[in-house]
Motif scaffolding. Structure first.
Motif, mmCIF file in Angstrom:
data_model
loop_
_atom_site.group_PDB
_atom_site.id
_atom_site.type_symbol
_atom_site.label_atom_id
_atom_site.label_comp_id
_atom_site.label_asym_id
_atom_site.label_seq_id
_atom_site.Cartn_x
_atom_site.Cartn_y
_atom_site.Cartn_z
ATOM 1 N N LEU A 192 0.818 -1.212 0.000
ATOM 2 C CA LEU A 192 0.000 0.000 0.000
ATOM 3 C C LEU A 192 0.853 1.264 0.000
ATOM 4 N N TRP A 193 0.308 2.299 -0.666
ATOM 5 C CA TRP A 193 1.009 3.567 -0.810
ATOM 6 C C TRP A 193 0.060 4.732 -0.535
ATOM 7 N N THR A 194 0.636 5.827 -0.066
ATOM 8 C CA THR A 194 -0.073 7.098 0.070
ATOM 9 C C THR A 194 0.635 8.123 -0.817
ATOM 10 N N GLY A 210 6.344 11.940 -7.731
ATOM 11 C CA GLY A 210 5.410 11.363 -6.777
ATOM 12 C C GLY A 210 3.981 11.760 -7.072
ATOM 13 N N GLN A 211 3.761 13.031 -7.413
ATOM 14 C CA GLN A 211 2.415 13.497 -7.736
ATOM 15 C C GLN A 211 1.909 12.848 -9.019
ATOM 16 N N ASP A 212 2.775 12.754 -10.035
ATOM 17 C CA ASP A 212 2.359 12.152 -11.305
ATOM 18 C C ASP A 212 2.023 10.670 -11.138
ATOM 19 N N VAL A 213 2.838 9.959 -10.369
ATOM 20 C CA VAL A 213 2.594 8.530 -10.164
ATOM 21 C C VAL A 213 1.332 8.317 -9.328
ATOM 22 N N MET A 225 -1.492 8.783 -11.714
ATOM 23 C CA MET A 225 -1.512 7.727 -12.726
ATOM 24 C C MET A 225 -1.920 6.381 -12.136
ATOM 25 N N MET A 226 -1.532 6.129 -10.884
ATOM 26 C CA MET A 226 -1.752 4.827 -10.267
ATOM 27 C C MET A 226 -2.864 4.833 -9.213
ATOM 28 N N ASN A 227 -3.717 5.855 -9.259
ATOM 29 C CA ASN A 227 -4.927 5.876 -8.428
ATOM 30 C C ASN A 227 -4.639 5.822 -6.930
ATOM 31 N N VAL A 228 -3.666 6.569 -6.508
ATOM 32 C CA VAL A 228 -3.344 6.670 -5.082
ATOM 33 C C VAL A 228 -3.799 8.042 -4.595
ATOM 34 N N SER A 280 -6.978 0.654 3.589
ATOM 35 C CA SER A 280 -6.910 1.019 5.002
ATOM 36 C C SER A 280 -6.220 2.367 5.111
ATOM 37 N N GLU A 281 -5.961 2.765 6.340
ATOM 38 C CA GLU A 281 -5.254 4.026 6.536
ATOM 39 C C GLU A 281 -3.825 3.954 5.999
ATOM 40 N N LEU A 282 -3.337 2.733 5.728
ATOM 41 C CA LEU A 282 -1.993 2.586 5.168
ATOM 42 C C LEU A 282 -1.933 2.982 3.705
ATOM 43 N N GLY A 283 -3.084 3.086 3.037
ATOM 44 C CA GLY A 283 -3.068 3.566 1.669
ATOM 45 C C GLY A 283 -3.797 2.693 0.683
ATOM 46 N N SER A 284 -3.323 2.736 -0.555
ATOM 47 C CA SER A 284 -3.973 2.078 -1.695
ATOM 48 C C SER A 284 -2.925 1.310 -2.502
ATOM 49 N N PRO A 285 -3.345 0.266 -3.204
ATOM 50 C CA PRO A 285 -2.415 -0.428 -4.105
ATOM 51 C C PRO A 285 -2.235 0.372 -5.388
ATOM 52 N N LEU A 286 -1.100 0.195 -6.023
ATOM 53 C CA LEU A 286 -0.807 0.871 -7.280
ATOM 54 C C LEU A 286 -1.525 0.173 -8.426
#
Length: 720
Positions: free
Chosen positions: A362-364, A377-380, A383-386, A393-399
């Motif tokens: 997971l990523w934020t 970081g902003q572009d990715v 692009m990757m729906n984060v 979860s609060e840990l983030g989203s998958p790429l």
């Protein structure tokens, strides 16, 4: 002996009162070795103890990578008060469903009949004879709407056992009888008239599948959505049938599903490989465990899509990248010393003793900025729906892009991907279940070998050979004709293989033979088929297992069971039909062709009523309808022979078998020629040539790739 009261103050002083899972090799069972529940492994000893204590068995079934299994363990099985009650009134038994699918299958059927639902963790209450009388899946520690607490269930079952024993046992016997009667409706006789596959039936199955397709995201049905691997194999084979009126529809459906999965969070965009399923219909939130059986099947399907040529929705070039990434992940993450492949990676990542589902993946926006800097970081992230709000979860989203990337986006992704993967590798990683399951490794051999042939990657073919050598060395006892299902640390243990293990291993070995020409693999596949006939055919009837457990036999009404439905893997019956068809094409054995036809007798009632659980039967039926085509390459070794061989391996002809004459130094002395190659010779000048046959009719041998491709096209169109 009973434990002294001082050592067991809560009164659970029945003989052997202790949790004995610590010495079990199964990673899942060992996960529960520290519970205060007095778990025992499934077996006669546990049921004899239940009979001696006159209490029911509480059977809990799960697997090492199962998220909700971890949840119920933490909430209930680690709770001392719950464990005390469970120990006092039941004999608790733990089963790894991957180690004992025979146990899982029969009690899953019972659970679905009793509760109307199925899944893991599975919670089943049994008589000491093994008959199910109450069941469910996950039970919470406190009551929830529509779902009682686990303690409520334990108390109600205990009260019924004590106060209404006769009714409980009568209901259990009735359920077993019903399951036995259901078995009669799916019984397969291997000595009856074979089924003649109807082309219209296969087209009708495509139309029925289209009614449940999600045309936007790809795949079938709604959430939760699983990769339909066996169905995709059927659709790809059907698409190759040029005469079929539904071939284009099949290709379109397959392309949408393959594209949807490949561009989604189901597919690990950084490291390759696929998760078990998605909890959303658009594949955007996966359930994160990664299973060998899923990735082995999907590797093969994506390679076959490349072989078919792809389409505008999902180009073959993109599919080739997905297949390569899947294969690389599988070998790097599941490969074990000695050549076997581990079963899975866990859904959860443990951080400071706390399970976080998908925590490694997971990523934020902030974590992307930290690794890549603010601009990339902003572009990715975009692009990757984060987004700022995590989808998991609060840990983030998958790429995941969820769409095709533009050329500039692809360049950006290729540039930043190594840094993201390196950063992810520094995180806590999910646990690996290192048991080796014979059948799943057989599926992996097929995927690796065929992907290697299609993608021109000899390293994948070599890896398939290492897996095959491991299975032969560790799992196969040639003297007894016994294939053991599971091994740990290069040591076989536990029950003999099930029908699916024999079938999938033979399937993989035939694929490996077709790519390498090493006839030892052909002969080993032949031995497995012969052993399976001896082990799983009784009085003309086919069964999934050879009676490893008296309790399982009792639970299914004392009838040998055969489940015709695909699950996460093809059914054993469908897998066996496929290898029998392949073997008959290689060997010319009419008897084995008839046996395959007998099993295909399961197809007519399933093809239009439930094609989503009959994918491999449909795929086998498509191969039978196509012949399958038999291809033999004879003549001297040369670059031309390699070109001819490569052209055949890249043909999409459904179920085609390929045999090539080799010097074959890798095969032991005394292994005779493969029957399809007998009396086949090169051209008068010794140069190689190809013999193409179907339905006992062969064309003239041809010696160029163009001639091979032309003849295959004529065969696909129905011309002679």
């Amino acid at each position: 002996m009973p434990l002294p009261e001082a050592a067991n103050p809560r009164g659970n002083n029945w003989p052997g009162a202790a949790n004995v899972l610590g010495s079990e090799p199964s990673a899942y069972l060992r996960q529960h070795a520290g519970n205060p529940v007095f778990w025992r492994p499934f077996g006669d000893e546990a049921f004899a103890l239940a009979a001696a204590r006159d209490v029911p068995v509480f059977l809990s079934i799960g697997y090492a990578a199962c998220h909700w299994c971890h949840v119920m363990a933490h909430e209930s099985f680690e709770d001392q008060e719950t464990a005390d009650y469970l120990n006092a009134h039941f004999v608790p038994v733990k089963v790894d469903r991957e180690e004992r699918p025979d146990v899982d299958s029969v009690y899953m059927t019972a659970t679905q009949a009793i509760s109307g639902e199925g899944g893991w963790p599975m919670s089943v209450f049994l008589t000491p004879e093994g008959l199910a009388f109450h069941a469910g899946t996950y039970f919470p520690p406190v009551p929830l709407p529509g779902r009682p607490s686990f303690r409520n269930v334990l108390e109600a079952v205990h009260e019924a056992w004590v106060e209404r024993r006769e009714a409980v046992e009568q209901n259990a016997r009735g359920l077993a009888t019903n399951m036995a009667n259901a078995q009669l409706s799916s019984a397969v006789r291997l000595d009856g008239p074979p089924e003649v596959v109807d082309a219209q039936l296969l087209s009708d199955a495509v139309r029925v599948l289209a009614r449940s397709e999600d045309p936007d995201a790809g795949g079938f049905g709604s959430a939760p959505k699983f990769p339909p691997s066996a169905v995709l194999e059927f659709l790809i084979r059907h698409a190759a049938a040029a005469l079929s009126e539904t071939a284009e529809d099949a290709q379109d459906m397959a392309g949408r599903a393959l594209a949807g999965m490949a561009r989604s969070a189901l597919c690990d965009q950084l490291d390759g490989g696929f998760a078990r399923y998605s909890v959303t219909a658009d594949w955007s939130v996966p359930h994160f465990e990664k299973m060998l059986y899923d990735n082995a099947q999907l590797l093969r399907v994506y390679a076959h899509w490349v072989r078919l040529g792809g389409n505008e929705v999902f180009p073959a070039e993109e599919a080739a990248d997905v297949a390569s990434g899947c294969a690389d992940w599988m070998l790097a993450s599941l490969g074990l010393p000695g050549g076997g492949l581990a079963s899975s990676l866990d859904a959860d990542t443990v951080v400071d003793g706390v399970h976080h589902e998908g925590g490694s993946y997971l990523w934020t926006p902030g974590s992307l900025h930290e690794v890549l800097g603010p601009a990339d970081g902003q572009d990715v992230a975009r692009m990757m729906n984060v987004g700022a709000q995590g989808t998991v979860s609060e840990l983030g989203s998958p790429l995941h892009p969820g769409r095709p990337l533009s050329a500039s986006e692809s360049r950006l992704w290729q540039r930043v991907r190594p840094a993201l993967l390196a950063a992810r590798d520094l995180r806590n990683q999910p646990a690996r279940d290192e048991k080796v399951v014979a059948g799943w490794n057989g599926l992996a051999i097929a995927g690796l070998a065929e992907a290697g042939g299609v993608l021109d990657r000899p390293d994948l073919v070599a890896a398939a050979g290492e897996v095959a050598a491991y299975l032969e060395r560790v799992h196969w006892n040639a003297e007894d004709g016994l294939l053991v299902r599971v091994s740990h640390d290069s040591k076989a243990r536990g029950i003999g293989g099930l029908l699916e293990d024999y079938a999938f291993c033979a399937e993989g070995l035939f694929s490996l033979y077709s790519v390498t020409g090493t006839k030892h693999w052909y002969r080993l596949a032949e031995q497995l088929i012969r052993a399976a006939e001896t082990r799983f055919v009784d009085d003309g009837h086919l069964a999934d297992s050879a009676g490893e457990s008296a309790q399982v036999f009792n639970a299914q009404g004392q009838r040998a069971a055969l489940d015709p439905f695909d699950n996460a893997t093809p059914s054993g019956a469908a897998g066996f039909a496929g290898v029998l068809l392949t073997y008959s094409a290689y060997s010319g054995s009419h008897a084995h062709r008839l046996m395959a036809g007998n099993i295909l007798g399961l197809l007519p009632p399933l093809a239009t009523r439930a094609p989503r659980v009959a994918g491999w039967l449909l795929a086998t039926g498509q191969a039978a309808l196509a012949g399958p085509v038999e291809a033999a390459i004879a003549g001297s070794d040369s670059s031309l022979r390699q070109e001819l061989h490569g052209a055949l391996l890249k043909s999409a002809s459904p179920g085609m078998v390929v045999a090539v004459q080799m010097d074959d130094a890798g095969s032991p002395a005394g292994e005779g020629e493969v029957p399809l190659l007998i009396h086949r010779t090169g051209a008068p000048d010794g140069s190689p040539q190809v013999y193409l046959c179907r339905d006992m009719v062969c064309g003239r041998p041809v010696g160029t790739v163009a001639e091979v491709q032309s003849m295959l096209a004529r065969m696909a169109s129905g011309a002679s």
